[in-house]
Scaffold this active site. Structure first.
Site, PDB file in Angstrom:
ATOM      1  CG  ASP A  29      -2.005   0.990   1.211  1.00 25.58           C
ATOM      2  OD1 ASP A  29      -1.765   2.146   0.791  1.00 25.58           O
ATOM      3  OD2 ASP A  29      -3.112   0.647   1.631  1.00 25.58           O
ATOM      4  CG  HIS A  93      -8.655  -3.409  -1.917  1.00 24.17           C
ATOM      5  ND1 HIS A  93      -9.771  -2.856  -2.517  1.00 24.17           N
ATOM      6  CD2 HIS A  93      -8.331  -2.572  -0.906  1.00 24.17           C
ATOM      7  CE1 HIS A  93     -10.095  -1.728  -1.900  1.00 24.17           C
ATOM      8  NE2 HIS A  93      -9.246  -1.545  -0.914  1.00 24.17           N
TER       9      HIS A  93
END
Length: 130
Positions: A29, A93
């Site tokens: 991320d 996700h």
């Protein structure tokens, strides 16, 4: 229109990829809660996790488990937390977040801003756990 995750899958935009196979991809991320925060994404672009076919959903969790084990082996944490929020990007996700405290998976707190060099270093560390 393709999501940002589809663009990562298609290698149209860069990402620090941790693992990949024919059906799933895991990458860091870029606005993590903590160092080592990884997103696991099916390559099939579906908006809502419970709209995935059963085999794709099961495969997503099995793939996530492999990535979580690599995180657990290489990033100092008590365990790896799992979250599915699904509001930020319209593409399924799974968040894998190295946890030391419950607050490490608090999505309302400010995100870290890491350099591309820091992301590469973290990616190298996690990849060494496979």
């Amino acid at each position: 229109m393709a999501t940002i995750f589809t663009k990562i899958i298609n290698k149209e935009i860069p990402a620090e990829i941790i693992a990949e196979d024919d059906h799933y991809i895991a990458f860091l991320d870029i606005m993590p809660l903590v160092k080592g925060h990884v997103l696991v994404v099916p390559k099939q672009e579906v908006d809502y996790i419970f709209n995935l076919e059963d085999d794709v959903l099961a495969g997503l969790h099995v793939f996530s488990k492999k990535v979580a084990k690599a995180i657990d082996k290489t990033i100092k944490c008590t365990r790896v937390g799992v979250a599915v929020i699904g509001l930020e990007v319209p593409h399924v996700h799974v968040h894998l977040v190295p946890l030391r405290t419950m607050d490490d998976i608090n999505f309302t707190r400010p995100k870290l801003k890491l350099t591309s060099e820091e992301l590469k270093e973290i990616g190298d560390v996690i990849r060494s756990g496979f």
